[in-house]
Enzyme design. Structure first.
Site, mmCIF file in Angstrom:
data_model
loop_
_atom_site.group_PDB
_atom_site.id
_atom_site.type_symbol
_atom_site.label_atom_id
_atom_site.label_comp_id
_atom_site.label_asym_id
_atom_site.label_seq_id
_atom_site.Cartn_x
_atom_site.Cartn_y
_atom_site.Cartn_z
ATOM 1 N N GLU A 264 -7.445 -11.521 7.076
ATOM 2 C CA GLU A 264 -8.336 -10.920 6.187
ATOM 3 C C GLU A 264 -9.605 -11.688 6.339
ATOM 4 O OE1 GLU A 264 -6.817 -10.652 2.355
ATOM 5 O OE2 GLU A 264 -5.439 -9.330 2.897
ATOM 6 N N ASP A 301 -4.725 -15.572 -5.047
ATOM 7 C CA ASP A 301 -3.502 -14.809 -4.817
ATOM 8 C C ASP A 301 -2.291 -15.630 -3.925
ATOM 9 O OD1 ASP A 301 -1.440 -12.882 -4.188
ATOM 10 O OD2 ASP A 301 -2.498 -11.870 -2.745
ATOM 11 N N GLU A 344 -3.400 -13.749 -8.980
ATOM 12 C CA GLU A 344 -2.607 -12.472 -8.655
ATOM 13 C C GLU A 344 -1.189 -12.895 -8.192
ATOM 14 O OE1 GLU A 344 -4.577 -10.184 -5.628
ATOM 15 O OE2 GLU A 344 -2.745 -9.403 -4.839
ATOM 16 N N ASP A 371 0.599 -7.380 -8.403
ATOM 17 C CA ASP A 371 0.508 -6.569 -7.210
ATOM 18 C C ASP A 371 2.292 -6.291 -6.676
ATOM 19 O OD1 ASP A 371 0.125 -5.530 -4.621
ATOM 20 O OD2 ASP A 371 -0.471 -7.483 -3.606
ATOM 21 N N LYS A 396 -3.593 -0.527 -5.084
ATOM 22 C CA LYS A 396 -3.641 -0.246 -3.514
ATOM 23 C C LYS A 396 -3.279 1.235 -3.280
ATOM 24 C CE LYS A 396 -2.445 -5.089 -2.011
ATOM 25 N NZ LYS A 396 -1.375 -5.891 -1.672
HETATM 26 P P1 PGA Z 1 -0.919 -7.172 2.178
HETATM 27 O O1 PGA Z 1 -1.689 -7.986 1.204
HETATM 28 O O2 PGA Z 1 -1.609 -6.099 2.499
HETATM 29 O O3 PGA Z 1 -0.563 -7.850 3.419
HETATM 30 O O4 PGA Z 1 0.203 -6.886 1.359
HETATM 31 C C1 PGA Z 1 -2.960 -7.741 1.045
HETATM 32 C C2 PGA Z 1 -3.700 -8.621 -0.092
HETATM 33 O O5 PGA Z 1 -2.982 -8.501 -1.487
HETATM 34 O O6 PGA Z 1 -4.694 -8.902 -0.093
#
Ligand code: PGA
Length: 495
Positions: A264, A301, A344, A371, A396
């Site tokens: 990310e 997180d 999170e 999440d 999401k």
């Molecule tokens: P993930 O994590 O898309 O690999 O599940 C993303 C996040 O929670 O930032």
């Protein structure tokens, strides 16, 4: 397709004249059939107003839906869908993909053919768009988003979109919404959110990565994010976030730590504890000339489902194992020591009693976002509200698989005083749908990675565009974005 018009031979809209975007625009122009008839008598006027309504309606009808396989930011295949309306408007949307996924997420359909993309191809999902979904939705008004999404859910027929694939269904759902917005002449955030959509979110920038996103080479906790809630505007918050990111880079270089980045865009140094990233970020905030806690908080997180084994949380970087109570106490210590405002997935998706303990200990001090435990699924969120296990949900789109259900998940949470925190996935494309969605749902905060890497930055850039488009109407969520909940809440459905 031809329209059954009755106007004079030289007029647009004659019987048999081709229905096309060009003609629609011509017919709708002042002085054309619909408007000029006012001068010619009431009966004709009525008839032509009806014609215009028909044309307007057809303008929004879905003409075609075409799926294709493209690559995401990790080089894995994902689904993109292009939607064309009868009026000629075209729009595309691309589906993201997670790595630390919740076990109850809607199914991301992969081909499993080891000869292509190590089994990760999505050609079957693409075929499902083109051959199963497209014929079913042809001719439906693209503005009927709930009906469109429910049609796909019914067509799929499984509880978790396993037959058609949530990646196929979501691609269609988002492409249709974007096409409807474009055909309406509205920016996506306004189409989805209406005139009240004016609040820009606090951008949570994941500047230090650990866990599975950094291949377990540093911190166990997956994401350490800056939360520049003290800024006066979204653009200033982004500026601060970028400056802190670069200050952190300089600091890591000075300490001889790696400045390679995770999925990310955050740095992934080999730190020796889960507290070291907090120390590093605080130092970076100071060196960017800002004040920790006052100007900028920290969100984290841990993605703890990834290191939850046999009822214990296994912190590899610290070589220790903690049970839920000890983990909760560990987080309380972090909240005491650092400007931690949002946590999170502090507990694992299967550890509901751990979640309850954590919410009891910290739910009135910081925002506790679920999440993996909720998977943006309204049914699971409703149970979480009933059992009072957190005070916010992560949103999401691809965890649940349609825009309609995503909106329902956010609404459910907000209507019970919970927060909703919109999120990207670790595998992304340059599609910035979530930027518009965040403003439309007025959630007040989102996370979409570091202020680096095109697929992350594009979401932030879209928010800059929205801020500029709103002009003096734009406001910034600031500290009000965060929910802290009293320990007792109303049961689901009673308020
Ligand atoms: P993930 O994590 O898309 O690999 O599940 C993303 C996040 O929670 O930032």
């Amino acid at each position: 397709m031809s329209l059954q018009h009755t106007g004079g031979a030289s007029k647009p809209g004659n019987q048999g004249e081709k229905y096309s975007a060009k003609n629609v625009m011509r017919w709708l122009k002042p002085g054309s059939v619909g408007l000029s008839v006012q001068r010619r008598g009431a009966g004709r006027h009525r008839r032509n107003v009806t014609q215009r309504q028909i044309i307007m309606k057809r303008h929004y009808e879905i003409q075609s839906l075409v799926g294709r396989e493209i690559l995401d930011s990790r080089g894995n295949p994902t689904v993109e869908v292009e939607c064309e309306l009868q009026g000629g408007t075209r729009a595309t949307a691309a589906v993201p993909s997670g790595a630390s996924t919740g076990s109850r997420e809607a199914v991301e359909l992969r081909d499993g053919n080891a000869k292509r993309y190590r089994g990760k191809g999505v050609l079957q999902a693409v075929t499902n768009v083109n051959e199963a979904i497209a014929p079913e939705l042809a001719g439906i008004d693209a503005r009927r988003q709930p009906a469109i999404d429910l049609t796909m859910i019914k067509l799929d027929g499984t509880p978790n979109k396993a037959r058609l694939g949530a990646n196929a269904i979501l691609g269609v759902s988002l492409a249709v919404a974007r096409a409807a917005a474009a055909a309406s002449g509205l920016p996506l955030y306004q189409y989805l959110g209406g005139p009240g959509a004016t609040r820009l979110p606090v951008p949570h920038m994941n500047i230090l990565n650990g866990g599975v996103h950094a291949h377990w080479q540093g911190a166990d906790f997956q994401e350490f994010m800056t939360a520049p809630y003290g800024a006066e505007s979204f653009s200033q918050a982004l500026e601060w976030g970028s400056e802190i990111y670069h200050a952190l880079q300089a600091l890591l270089e000075k300490k001889g730590l790696s400045v390679g980045v995770g999925d990310e865009g955050g740095f992934a140094p080999r730190v020796s504890s889960n507290e070291e990233p907090f120390e590093l970020i605080i130092e970076a905030i100071h060196s960017a000339g800002l004040r920790p806690r006052h100007d900028v908080g920290i969100a984290c997180d841990p993605a703890s489902s990834e290191f939850y084994e046999n009822g214990q949380y296994h912190l590899r970087s610290e070589e220790r194992k903690l049970d839920s109570a000890a983990m909760s106490a560990y987080y309380a210590k972090l909240v005491d020591s650092y400007p931690l405002v949002l946590l999170e997935d502090g507990m694992a998706q299967d550890d509901w009693s751990g979640w309850k303990q954590l919410n009891h200990a910290l739910g009135d001090r910081i925002e506790l976002v679920g999440d993996d435990v909720f998977c943006t699924n309204p049914e699971i969120i409703a149970c979480g509200i009933e059992e009072n296990i957190a005070n916010a949900v992560l949103i999401k789109l691809n965890q649940i698989g349609t825009l309609t259900e995503t909106i329902a998940a956010s609404r459910l949470a907000r209507s019970h005083g919970w927060g909703a925190f919109v999120s990207h996935r670790s595998g992304e494309t340059v599609d910035s749908f979530i930027a518009d969605l965040t403003v439309a749902l007025d959630t007040g905060h989102l996370k979409t990675g570091a202020p680096a890497r095109g697929e992350r930055v594009e979401k932030y850039n879209q928010l800059l565009r929205i801020e500029q488009h709103l002009g003096i109407a734009a406001s910034y969520a600031g500290p009000a974005a965060y929910v802290r909940k009293p320990r007792r809440q109303l049961p689901v459905g009673r308020n």
